[in-house]
Design a protein around this motif. Structure first.
Motif, PDB file in Angstrom:
ATOM      1  N   ASP A 157       0.819  -1.217   0.000  1.00 55.11           N
ATOM      2  CA  ASP A 157       0.000   0.000   0.000  1.00 55.11           C
ATOM      3  C   ASP A 157       0.854   1.269   0.000  1.00 55.11           C
ATOM      4  O   ASP A 157       0.953   1.965   1.001  1.00 55.11           O
ATOM      5  CB  ASP A 157      -0.931  -0.015   1.213  1.00 55.11           C
ATOM      6  CG  ASP A 157      -2.168   0.840   1.002  1.00 55.11           C
ATOM      7  OD1 ASP A 157      -2.504   1.105  -0.168  1.00 55.11           O
ATOM      8  OD2 ASP A 157      -2.783   1.240   1.997  1.00 55.11           O
ATOM      9  N   ILE A 158       1.476   1.577  -1.142  1.00 61.87           N
ATOM     10  CA  ILE A 158       2.284   2.789  -1.242  1.00 61.87           C
ATOM     11  C   ILE A 158       1.500   3.877  -1.978  1.00 61.87           C
ATOM     12  O   ILE A 158       0.709   3.585  -2.875  1.00 61.87           O
ATOM     13  CB  ILE A 158       3.639   2.521  -1.934  1.00 61.87           C
ATOM     14  CG1 ILE A 158       3.460   1.818  -3.278  1.00 61.87           C
ATOM     15  CG2 ILE A 158       4.539   1.687  -1.027  1.00 61.87           C
ATOM     16  CD1 ILE A 158       4.762   1.574  -4.018  1.00 61.87           C
ATOM     17  N   GLU A 208      -6.900   2.137  -8.053  1.00 65.57           N
ATOM     18  CA  GLU A 208      -7.407   0.834  -7.640  1.00 65.57           C
ATOM     19  C   GLU A 208      -8.156   0.188  -8.800  1.00 65.57           C
ATOM     20  O   GLU A 208      -9.383   0.115  -8.820  1.00 65.57           O
ATOM     21  CB  GLU A 208      -8.317   0.988  -6.418  1.00 65.57           C
ATOM     22  CG  GLU A 208      -7.654   1.700  -5.256  1.00 65.57           C
ATOM     23  CD  GLU A 208      -6.624   0.814  -4.570  1.00 65.57           C
ATOM     24  OE1 GLU A 208      -6.579  -0.387  -4.890  1.00 65.57           O
ATOM     25  OE2 GLU A 208      -5.883   1.316  -3.731  1.00 65.57           O
ATOM     26  N   MET A 209      -7.417  -0.307  -9.775  1.00 69.26           N
ATOM     27  CA  MET A 209      -8.055  -0.772 -11.017  1.00 69.26           C
ATOM     28  C   MET A 209      -8.898  -2.016 -10.828  1.00 69.26           C
ATOM     29  O   MET A 209      -9.893  -2.217 -11.514  1.00 69.26           O
ATOM     30  CB  MET A 209      -6.969  -1.017 -12.064  1.00 69.26           C
ATOM     31  CG  MET A 209      -6.330   0.274 -12.557  1.00 69.26           C
ATOM     32  SD  MET A 209      -5.027  -0.013 -13.765  1.00 69.26           S
ATOM     33  CE  MET A 209      -3.775  -0.752 -12.735  1.00 69.26           C
ATOM     34  N   GLU A 210      -8.508  -2.870  -9.872  1.00 68.72           N
ATOM     35  CA  GLU A 210      -9.273  -4.102  -9.700  1.00 68.72           C
ATOM     36  C   GLU A 210     -10.535  -3.887  -8.881  1.00 68.72           C
ATOM     37  O   GLU A 210     -11.440  -4.700  -8.890  1.00 68.72           O
ATOM     38  CB  GLU A 210      -8.395  -5.160  -9.013  1.00 68.72           C
ATOM     39  CG  GLU A 210      -7.297  -5.707  -9.918  1.00 68.72           C
ATOM     40  CD  GLU A 210      -6.587  -6.880  -9.272  1.00 68.72           C
ATOM     41  OE1 GLU A 210      -6.672  -7.013  -8.039  1.00 68.72           O
ATOM     42  OE2 GLU A 210      -5.951  -7.655  -9.999  1.00 68.72           O
ATOM     43  N   ILE A 211     -10.583  -2.773  -8.142  1.00 72.89           N
ATOM     44  CA  ILE A 211     -11.718  -2.535  -7.255  1.00 72.89           C
ATOM     45  C   ILE A 211     -12.761  -1.658  -7.930  1.00 72.89           C
ATOM     46  O   ILE A 211     -13.954  -1.880  -7.816  1.00 72.89           O
ATOM     47  CB  ILE A 211     -11.229  -1.894  -5.936  1.00 72.89           C
ATOM     48  CG1 ILE A 211     -10.275  -2.863  -5.237  1.00 72.89           C
ATOM     49  CG2 ILE A 211     -12.393  -1.542  -5.040  1.00 72.89           C
ATOM     50  CD1 ILE A 211      -9.656  -2.299  -3.981  1.00 72.89           C
ATOM     51  N   ASP A 265     -10.683   6.368   0.210  1.00 69.04           N
ATOM     52  CA  ASP A 265      -9.710   6.610   1.274  1.00 69.04           C
ATOM     53  C   ASP A 265      -8.390   7.098   0.684  1.00 69.04           C
ATOM     54  O   ASP A 265      -7.783   8.061   1.174  1.00 69.04           O
ATOM     55  CB  ASP A 265      -9.513   5.319   2.064  1.00 69.04           C
ATOM     56  CG  ASP A 265      -8.541   5.485   3.220  1.00 69.04           C
ATOM     57  OD1 ASP A 265      -8.414   6.616   3.737  1.00 69.04           O
ATOM     58  OD2 ASP A 265      -7.908   4.485   3.613  1.00 69.04           O
ATOM     59  N   GLY A 266      -7.940   6.450  -0.387  1.00 68.67           N
ATOM     60  CA  GLY A 266      -6.680   6.836  -1.017  1.00 68.67           C
ATOM     61  C   GLY A 266      -6.730   8.239  -1.595  1.00 68.67           C
ATOM     62  O   GLY A 266      -5.783   9.015  -1.447  1.00 68.67           O
ATOM     63  N   ARG A 267      -7.814   8.576  -2.225  1.00 72.04           N
ATOM     64  CA  ARG A 267      -7.927   9.900  -2.844  1.00 72.04           C
ATOM     65  C   ARG A 267      -8.031  11.005  -1.797  1.00 72.04           C
ATOM     66  O   ARG A 267      -7.474  12.093  -1.974  1.00 72.04           O
ATOM     67  CB  ARG A 267      -9.115   9.925  -3.798  1.00 72.04           C
ATOM     68  CG  ARG A 267      -8.843   9.095  -5.051  1.00 72.04           C
ATOM     69  CD  ARG A 267      -9.994   9.066  -6.027  1.00 72.04           C
ATOM     70  NE  ARG A 267      -9.585   8.415  -7.268  1.00 72.04           N
ATOM     71  CZ  ARG A 267     -10.423   8.069  -8.240  1.00 72.04           C
ATOM     72  NH1 ARG A 267     -11.722   8.319  -8.118  1.00 72.04           N
ATOM     73  NH2 ARG A 267      -9.966   7.472  -9.329  1.00 72.04           N
ATOM     74  N   GLU A 268      -8.734  10.709  -0.700  1.00 72.88           N
ATOM     75  CA  GLU A 268      -8.794  11.703   0.381  1.00 72.88           C
ATOM     76  C   GLU A 268      -7.406  11.878   1.001  1.00 72.88           C
ATOM     77  O   GLU A 268      -6.979  13.008   1.294  1.00 72.88           O
ATOM     78  CB  GLU A 268      -9.789  11.268   1.457  1.00 72.88           C
ATOM     79  CG  GLU A 268      -9.926  12.304   2.579  1.00 72.88           C
ATOM     80  CD  GLU A 268     -10.907  11.898   3.655  1.00 72.88           C
ATOM     81  OE1 GLU A 268     -11.006  12.625   4.666  1.00 72.88           O
ATOM     82  OE2 GLU A 268     -11.584  10.855   3.502  1.00 72.88           O
ATOM     83  N   LYS A 315     -10.245   3.965   7.488  1.00 71.71           N
ATOM     84  CA  LYS A 315      -9.558   4.852   6.544  1.00 71.71           C
ATOM     85  C   LYS A 315      -8.075   4.940   6.927  1.00 71.71           C
ATOM     86  O   LYS A 315      -7.575   5.995   7.309  1.00 71.71           O
ATOM     87  CB  LYS A 315     -10.181   6.242   6.561  1.00 71.71           C
ATOM     88  CG  LYS A 315     -11.570   6.314   5.949  1.00 71.71           C
ATOM     89  CD  LYS A 315     -12.033   7.771   5.848  1.00 71.71           C
ATOM     90  CE  LYS A 315     -13.308   7.886   5.043  1.00 71.71           C
ATOM     91  NZ  LYS A 315     -13.718   9.304   4.871  1.00 71.71           N
ATOM     92  N   PRO A 316      -7.336   3.842   6.805  1.00 72.02           N
ATOM     93  CA  PRO A 316      -5.937   3.839   7.246  1.00 72.02           C
ATOM     94  C   PRO A 316      -5.045   4.785   6.454  1.00 72.02           C
ATOM     95  O   PRO A 316      -4.109   5.375   6.995  1.00 72.02           O
ATOM     96  CB  PRO A 316      -5.506   2.381   7.043  1.00 72.02           C
ATOM     97  CG  PRO A 316      -6.453   1.842   6.002  1.00 72.02           C
ATOM     98  CD  PRO A 316      -7.741   2.531   6.259  1.00 72.02           C
ATOM     99  N   ARG A 317      -5.348   4.953   5.163  1.00 70.92           N
ATOM    100  CA  ARG A 317      -4.528   5.839   4.344  1.00 70.92           C
ATOM    101  C   ARG A 317      -4.691   7.293   4.779  1.00 70.92           C
ATOM    102  O   ARG A 317      -3.699   8.019   4.934  1.00 70.92           O
ATOM    103  CB  ARG A 317      -4.923   5.678   2.870  1.00 70.92           C
ATOM    104  CG  ARG A 317      -4.618   4.315   2.293  1.00 70.92           C
ATOM    105  CD  ARG A 317      -5.268   4.128   0.937  1.00 70.92           C
ATOM    106  NE  ARG A 317      -4.742   2.967   0.235  1.00 70.92           N
ATOM    107  CZ  ARG A 317      -5.143   2.586  -0.965  1.00 70.92           C
ATOM    108  NH1 ARG A 317      -6.109   3.272  -1.576  1.00 70.92           N
ATOM    109  NH2 ARG A 317      -4.622   1.531  -1.553  1.00 70.92           N
ATOM    110  N   THR A 318      -5.925   7.696   4.971  1.00 66.56           N
ATOM    111  CA  THR A 318      -6.174   9.077   5.394  1.00 66.56           C
ATOM    112  C   THR A 318      -5.611   9.322   6.784  1.00 66.56           C
ATOM    113  O   THR A 318      -5.071  10.397   7.067  1.00 66.56           O
ATOM    114  CB  THR A 318      -7.682   9.389   5.367  1.00 66.56           C
ATOM    115  OG1 THR A 318      -8.197   9.105   4.067  1.00 66.56           O
ATOM    116  CG2 THR A 318      -7.931  10.854   5.685  1.00 66.56           C
TER     117      THR A 318
END
Length: 472
Positions: A43-44, A51-54, A63-66, A433-436
């Motif tokens: 998760d970098i 997230e093409m597969e999702i 979460d990633g975009r936020e 939301k671990p990324r945020t």
């Protein structure tokens, strides 16, 4: 493809090699090792909005975009957006390498990769291979360069660590020999000379050939029973580097720093008519940096950064204690001198004397400021030192520039709220939301460093102005 032992070029080449082995499936000689690698993507941040597969609308993608919005203006954002020699950022480099090199080579050699089933490379598959290389590869030696190292990559990161990887790095970059070889000769040896070298090697190599090609995980401290054994991915890695390369951050990281680019820093704070002076200041700064500035180690606002100017990306740093590097102090001081009327024509010696006088005045006032803060009261006039009003004016300008730099850096973050406001938002964030959460944590830390620096220079500015009132 040209061979590169480290850097992005090495990561891309190794990603291609790893992806080719992954495509072989159970027919790869490394199949057992490949099965031990995480199936889900590492998760970098470079892939957080891909997230093409999702697909769109997923929680992970949102979460990633936020998180990426929060990271704008941070050290992580600098790494992601850093331009290469080809004027591409990281994701552009990855995608271009896949389309221009990796995909073409895999399709050209698909029969060699697998004759049992069709090989169909995808960009997402290459991205996964790159993420694995970014988070797990080691530089082994001058011949092999960057490699995937089974078992060694199973250890998690912590500093201080229990173990580290050891190898003989200085081998022949042409053939990998640890001993003298034909590539060490200035002139190509004769066939007889080669035979003599090989014969001499046999006596030595019988004893240590097995060791020559081995790697060792060596303990560097006592390991208590029943605890997890940690390696270190780098003793000086910041949270920004850990996140962009490995996909995680530490709760507390003493290595965290903020950086500035010299010419961006000068241009951002220069008017249209000062652009020529910006070039002069930058050139003079490069001449002054090699001088001995170790005296700044006595300062409470500046630290001596004993670094090779040709190695590190930016020596203009703010460390975890809120102190600026002496290189940062130099460039801001030169800018302050220019702002109060001094001109620069690469006059290194006179300027060096001005800077040393400025630094001495600053450190004297730092001592008095610390005494006031310790005693909890404002001292009277300082009679023990004959302050120069011009130096006080220069120091006042320096303080104001530093305060402005910190405020400007905070304003460039995506969310320029106060630390309590950002902290309150962090507390409300769901753990789903671990990324945020990581992104907001990084922002909080950077704001805290900037606040610490700004407070210290504001205190010094107050002292300078008080002294200015007392000087006749």
């Amino acid at each position: 493809m040209s061979s590169t032992p480290h850097g992005l070029g090495a990561q891309l080449a190794l990603s291609l090699a790893l992806y080719a082995e992954i495509l072989k499936g159970k027919f790869s000689r490394w199949f057992g090792y490949l099965q031990s690698l995480p199936y889900t993507d590492v998760d970098i941040p470079v892939f957080w909005d891909l997230e093409m597969e999702i697909g769109p609308g997923s929680r992970r993608l949102e979460d990633g975009r936020e998180a990426l919005k929060w990271l704008r203006g941070t050290e992580v954002w600098k790494i992601l957006q850093k331009r290469s020699e080809n004027n591409r950022n990281l994701i552009e480099e990855l995608n271009d390498y896949y389309h221009e090199t990796a995909e073409m080579l895999i399709l050209r050699h698909r029969d060699k990769i697998s004759s049992q089933f069709p090989v169909t490379p995808t960009l997402h598959g290459f991205h996964r291979a790159y993420a694995l290389v970014s988070s797990r590869a080691f530089i082994v030696d001058a011949y092999h360069g960057l490699c995937m190292v089974p078992i060694a990559d199973a250890f998690n990161h912590e500093s201080p660590n229990h173990v580290h990887l050891e190898s003989d790095y200085y081998v022949c970059p042409e053939c990998g020999s640890l001993h003298e070889c034909v590539h060490d000769w200035d002139n190509p040896p004769t066939v007889l000379g080669i035979d003599l070298i090989n014969t001499a090697h046999k006596a030595v190599a019988i004893a240590d050939d097995e060791l020559e090609s081995d790697l060792f995980m060596v303990s560097v401290t006592a390991v208590p029973s029943g605890v997890e054994v940690f390696n270190t991915y780098g003793e000086t890695l910041t949270n920004a580097q850990l996140l962009t390369q490995y996909g995680f951050i530490l709760e507390a990281n003493d290595n965290d720093t903020l950086t500035w680019d010299i010419y961006q820093l000068l241009h951002d704070h220069a008017s249209g008519g000062e652009q020529r002076s910006v070039v002069d200041i930058g050139a003079l700064w490069k001449q002054l940096c090699p001088s001995d500035w170790s005296i700044v180690s006595r300062s409470g606002l500046v630290y001596f950064a004993n670094a090779d100017m040709n190695v590190i990306t930016s020596p203009l740093t703010l460390n975890g204690d809120g102190k600026i590097s002496h290189q940062m102090w130099l460039i801001v001081s030169l800018h302050a001198l220019h702002r109060v009327g001094k001109s620069f024509r690469n006059e290194t010696v006179p300027t060096l004397s001005c800077l040393r006088n400025l630094l001495s005045t600053q450190m004297i006032l730092e001592v008095h400021l610390e005494r006031d803060e310790t005693e909890g009261q404002v001292a009277g006039p300082i009679d023990s030192y004959d302050f120069d009003t011009k130096l006080l004016k220069e120091l006042e300008e320096l303080c104001q520039l530093m305060i402005h730099l910190c405020a400007d850096r905070k304003a460039k973050t995506a969310f320029s709220g106060t630390i309590p406001e950002v902290g309150e938002y962090f507390d409300t964030l769901s753990h789903e939301k671990p990324r945020t959460r990581m992104a907001v944590s990084l922002v909080l830390n950077e704001l805290s460093l900037l606040d610490s620096c700004q407070i210290m220079w504001t205190g010094l500015l107050g002292m300078v102005r008080r002294v200015g009132e007392w000087v006749p």
